[in-house]
Design a protein around this motif. Structure first.
Motif, PDB file in Angstrom:
ATOM      1  N   GLY A  29      51.007  -6.035 -43.109  1.00 39.78           N
ATOM      2  CA  GLY A  29      52.284  -6.084 -43.844  1.00 39.78           C
ATOM      3  C   GLY A  29      51.752  -7.032 -45.181  1.00 39.78           C
ATOM      4  O   GLY A  29      51.799  -8.206 -44.987  1.00 39.78           O
ATOM      5  N   MET A  30      51.563  -6.273 -45.906  1.00 38.39           N
ATOM      6  CA  MET A  30      51.057  -6.908 -47.428  1.00 38.39           C
ATOM      7  C   MET A  30      52.151  -7.219 -48.319  1.00 38.39           C
ATOM      8  O   MET A  30      52.828  -6.546 -48.870  1.00 38.39           O
ATOM      9  N   ILE A  31      52.377  -8.635 -48.573  1.00 33.40           N
ATOM     10  CA  ILE A  31      53.473  -9.089 -49.479  1.00 33.40           C
ATOM     11  C   ILE A  31      52.768  -9.627 -50.759  1.00 33.40           C
ATOM     12  O   ILE A  31      52.168 -10.630 -50.756  1.00 33.40           O
ATOM     13  N   VAL A  32      53.013  -9.183 -51.819  1.00 32.07           N
ATOM     14  CA  VAL A  32      52.669  -9.582 -53.130  1.00 32.07           C
ATOM     15  C   VAL A  32      53.669 -10.772 -53.859  1.00 32.07           C
ATOM     16  O   VAL A  32      54.911 -10.390 -53.913  1.00 32.07           O
ATOM     17  N   VAL A  33      52.989 -11.770 -54.255  1.00 31.44           N
ATOM     18  CA  VAL A  33      54.048 -12.745 -54.782  1.00 31.44           C
ATOM     19  C   VAL A  33      53.779 -13.019 -56.091  1.00 31.44           C
ATOM     20  O   VAL A  33      52.670 -13.497 -56.439  1.00 31.44           O
ATOM     21  N   SER A  34      54.582 -12.833 -57.104  1.00 28.05           N
ATOM     22  CA  SER A  34      54.546 -13.232 -58.524  1.00 28.05           C
ATOM     23  C   SER A  34      54.194 -14.813 -58.702  1.00 28.05           C
ATOM     24  O   SER A  34      54.635 -15.650 -58.223  1.00 28.05           O
ATOM     25  N   SER A  35      53.352 -15.057 -59.675  1.00 27.37           N
ATOM     26  CA  SER A  35      53.207 -16.587 -60.177  1.00 27.37           C
ATOM     27  C   SER A  35      54.517 -17.106 -60.522  1.00 27.37           C
ATOM     28  O   SER A  35      54.664 -18.436 -60.540  1.00 27.37           O
ATOM     29  N   GLN A  36      55.518 -16.399 -60.768  1.00 26.25           N
ATOM     30  CA  GLN A  36      56.665 -16.894 -61.447  1.00 26.25           C
ATOM     31  C   GLN A  36      57.637 -17.301 -60.219  1.00 26.25           C
ATOM     32  O   GLN A  36      58.704 -17.938 -60.428  1.00 26.25           O
ATOM     33  N   ARG A  37      57.356 -17.030 -59.085  1.00 28.10           N
ATOM     34  CA  ARG A  37      58.166 -17.336 -57.975  1.00 28.10           C
ATOM     35  C   ARG A  37      57.857 -18.729 -57.595  1.00 28.10           C
ATOM     36  O   ARG A  37      57.072 -19.615 -57.854  1.00 28.10           O
ATOM     37  N   ASN A  38      59.185 -19.418 -57.062  1.00 29.11           N
ATOM     38  CA  ASN A  38      59.093 -20.749 -56.288  1.00 29.11           C
ATOM     39  C   ASN A  38      58.468 -20.594 -54.984  1.00 29.11           C
ATOM     40  O   ASN A  38      59.024 -20.234 -54.132  1.00 29.11           O
ATOM     41  N   ARG A  52      42.607  -6.432 -54.174  1.00 26.43           N
ATOM     42  CA  ARG A  52      43.209  -6.296 -55.560  1.00 26.43           C
ATOM     43  C   ARG A  52      43.510  -4.723 -55.926  1.00 26.43           C
ATOM     44  O   ARG A  52      44.074  -4.290 -56.419  1.00 26.43           O
ATOM     45  N   ASP A  53      42.401  -3.721 -55.391  1.00 26.68           N
ATOM     46  CA  ASP A  53      42.480  -2.449 -55.688  1.00 26.68           C
ATOM     47  C   ASP A  53      43.879  -1.940 -55.112  1.00 26.68           C
ATOM     48  O   ASP A  53      44.583  -1.052 -55.668  1.00 26.68           O
ATOM     49  N   ILE A  54      44.094  -2.297 -53.830  1.00 24.23           N
ATOM     50  CA  ILE A  54      45.388  -1.766 -53.119  1.00 24.23           C
ATOM     51  C   ILE A  54      46.791  -2.293 -54.011  1.00 24.23           C
ATOM     52  O   ILE A  54      47.507  -1.309 -54.056  1.00 24.23           O
ATOM     53  N   VAL A  55      46.753  -3.411 -54.442  1.00 21.38           N
ATOM     54  CA  VAL A  55      47.818  -3.826 -55.110  1.00 21.38           C
ATOM     55  C   VAL A  55      47.881  -3.254 -56.348  1.00 21.38           C
ATOM     56  O   VAL A  55      48.893  -2.712 -56.873  1.00 21.38           O
ATOM     57  N   GLN A  56      46.652  -3.032 -57.297  1.00 26.65           N
ATOM     58  CA  GLN A  56      46.743  -2.504 -58.579  1.00 26.65           C
ATOM     59  C   GLN A  56      46.794  -0.875 -58.581  1.00 26.65           C
ATOM     60  O   GLN A  56      47.497  -0.336 -59.180  1.00 26.65           O
ATOM     61  N   GLU A  57      45.954  -0.504 -57.633  1.00 27.17           N
ATOM     62  CA  GLU A  57      45.981   0.982 -57.741  1.00 27.17           C
ATOM     63  C   GLU A  57      46.911   1.895 -56.958  1.00 27.17           C
ATOM     64  O   GLU A  57      47.254   2.861 -57.456  1.00 27.17           O
ATOM     65  N   LEU A  58      47.232   1.296 -55.797  1.00 28.18           N
ATOM     66  CA  LEU A  58      48.250   2.012 -54.687  1.00 28.18           C
ATOM     67  C   LEU A  58      49.578   1.391 -55.101  1.00 28.18           C
ATOM     68  O   LEU A  58      50.593   2.323 -55.404  1.00 28.18           O
ATOM     69  N   ALA A  59      49.864   0.336 -55.211  1.00 26.99           N
ATOM     70  CA  ALA A  59      51.073  -0.297 -55.469  1.00 26.99           C
ATOM     71  C   ALA A  59      51.537  -0.506 -56.821  1.00 26.99           C
ATOM     72  O   ALA A  59      52.561  -0.957 -57.069  1.00 26.99           O
ATOM     73  N   TYR A  66      51.028   2.702 -47.317  1.00 37.33           N
ATOM     74  CA  TYR A  66      50.060   3.670 -48.143  1.00 37.33           C
ATOM     75  C   TYR A  66      48.682   3.459 -46.922  1.00 37.33           C
ATOM     76  O   TYR A  66      48.409   2.473 -46.109  1.00 37.33           O
ATOM     77  N   GLU A  67      48.048   4.559 -46.876  1.00 42.49           N
ATOM     78  CA  GLU A  67      46.810   4.841 -45.598  1.00 42.49           C
ATOM     79  C   GLU A  67      45.339   4.231 -46.704  1.00 42.49           C
ATOM     80  O   GLU A  67      45.136   5.051 -47.673  1.00 42.49           O
ATOM     81  N   VAL A  68      44.948   3.442 -46.030  1.00 34.42           N
ATOM     82  CA  VAL A  68      43.615   2.806 -46.549  1.00 34.42           C
ATOM     83  C   VAL A  68      42.466   2.982 -45.830  1.00 34.42           C
ATOM     84  O   VAL A  68      42.448   2.742 -44.483  1.00 34.42           O
TER      85      VAL A  68
END
Length: 404
Positions: free
Chosen positions: A307-316, A254-261, A244-246
């Motif tokens: 390189g934005m990596i999103v990690v869920s709270s459910q991950r180890n 947070r906007d990048i994660v929620q609105e774009l991804a 995504y181009e920002v």
């Protein structure tokens, strides 16, 4: 699809592209081209964020019959794939940026060093280079000007450390990919001991687009310290991973994660790695930070490679720490003692923590001490940043849970 700046020519073929930035540059003096790049505020998009115009100007100021331009396309940072996107979809814009850089600095020779695993990108760029020679955009007297420039493609051999400019230079020269001691900087003594500009793929593509305009709109985008736009590679636990181009300062992390991804997969966000695994993690509570160099630095992190990596709270989280630690242990070139031994010892400590399921306060203290030693004494960016993510995850998620 957002086409703020760099993505503007998506969908065009090489035959449809007219190389406007190069044509404008050839009608200017080299110093005028550099001044335009400096005015734009363009910073290196590979991770270091160094002002591009200053690097070009330094090489221009050196009197030497032989100078080199290197496009660093050895995109080995896990979670980063925006350079691959450009090479496969806008190869002509990347190549145009390389040629402009050559003209601006008085360089007649260039190399584009592409990560060996990028098979499709290598095929596309190789064909594009051949066509540019046919169209007189590479070679002798480009577009009937006095400027001549030759470009060669080099395929990397899979070493992450070759993302470091001096390791990459060694690799092109036929040596093992390993870092050099700096100084001298490559702009003074680089490839074959000659003045050398090393720029990232995205940097050169942005330079080509900047030269396309008289009014330089790039300088009007973003913030004072973060001009223009950034390609962000988003992966991990998100619904719409991609490039995504920002525009800097317009969105928060947070906007990048929620609105774009498209938001997180899972219950909620655990943490976000904003710039590749060499950057410090941001917790869910820290995500309302504007996406700029200066704001992420205030948070103790960095734009890095984007390189934005999103990690869920459910991950180890410990499993992620172990993967990162093993990666840096395996990828260090081993040239300097702090990085080689530091990352090996960290990997051993992390492996013990992973088996146990939690760290002790003493282990976190030792990791912090090793991180300080490695970041202070390593001779390239690999070692300087190799423990950033690991230590940040321990400090943010485990300091209150540890055993003494």
């Amino acid at each position: 699809m957002e086409k703020i700046f760099l993505k503007k020519d998506l969908g065009k073929s090489l035959e449809e592209y007219d190389f406007p930035g190069l044509k404008n540059a050839l009608n200017m003096e080299p110093q005028q081209v550099i001044n335009k790049i400096k005015e734009s505020g363009l910073r290196g998009r590979g991770g270091a964020g160094f002002p591009t115009g200053i690097k070009w100007e330094t090489v221009l100021s050196i009197e030497d019959d032989t100078k080199f331009i290197i496009c660093n396309a050895d995109e080995g940072e896990p979670g980063t794939f925006k350079d691959r996107f450009l090479l496969e979809n806008l190869p002509f814009k990347v190549l145009e940026g390389i040629i402009i850089s050559g003209y601006a600095t008085g360089s007649k020779y260039g190399y584009i060093y592409i990560r060996g695993e990028y098979v499709e990108a290598i095929k596309i760029v190789k064909k594009a280079i051949e066509k540019l020679y046919e169209k007189n955009i590479l070679g002798e007297n480009i577009l009937n000007s006095d400027f001549s420039f030759d470009l060669k493609l080099v395929r990397g051999a899979g070493a992450y450390v070759c993302g470091d400019e001096t390791s990459l230079i060694n690799s092109i020269e036929g040596d093992r990919g390993k870092s050099r001691i700096k100084p001298p900087l490559p702009v003074f003594e680089g490839l074959y001991g000659k003045p050398t500009v090393v720029n990232n793929v995205e940097t050169l593509a942005a330079a080509a687009e900047i030269m396309n305009y008289d009014n330089n709109p790039y300088s009007e985008m973003g913030t004072e310290k973060s001009r223009g736009t950034k390609l962000v590679s988003i992966s991990g636990d998100v619904n719409k991973p991609g490039v995504y181009e920002v525009e800097f300062g317009k969105l928060t992390v947070r906007d990048i994660v929620q609105e774009l991804a498209g938001g997180v997969k899972g219950e909620k966000i655990g943490f976000v790695i904003p710039g590749g695994i060499s950057t410090e993690a941001l917790t869910e509570e820290e995500l309302d930070v504007p996406y700029t160099y200066e704001n992420l630095q205030k948070m103790g992190s960095n734009i890095g490679s984007g390189g934005m990596i999103v990690v869920s709270s459910q991950r180890n989280y410990l499993e992620i720490v172990k993967n990162v630690s093993d990666f840096f242990r395996d990828e260090t070139c081993g040239t300097c003692f702090p990085c080689r031994e530091g990352n090996k010892n960290i990997s051993k400590i992390v492996s013990d923590i992973y088996k146990r399921g939690y760290p002790t306060s003493k282990e976190i203290e030792i990791i912090s001490d090793i991180q300080y030693a490695v970041s202070s004494a390593a001779r390239c960016g690999f070692g300087e940043s190799s423990l950033n993510l690991i230590l940040s995850l321990f400090e943010k998620f485990y300091t209150k849970k540890v055993e003494v």
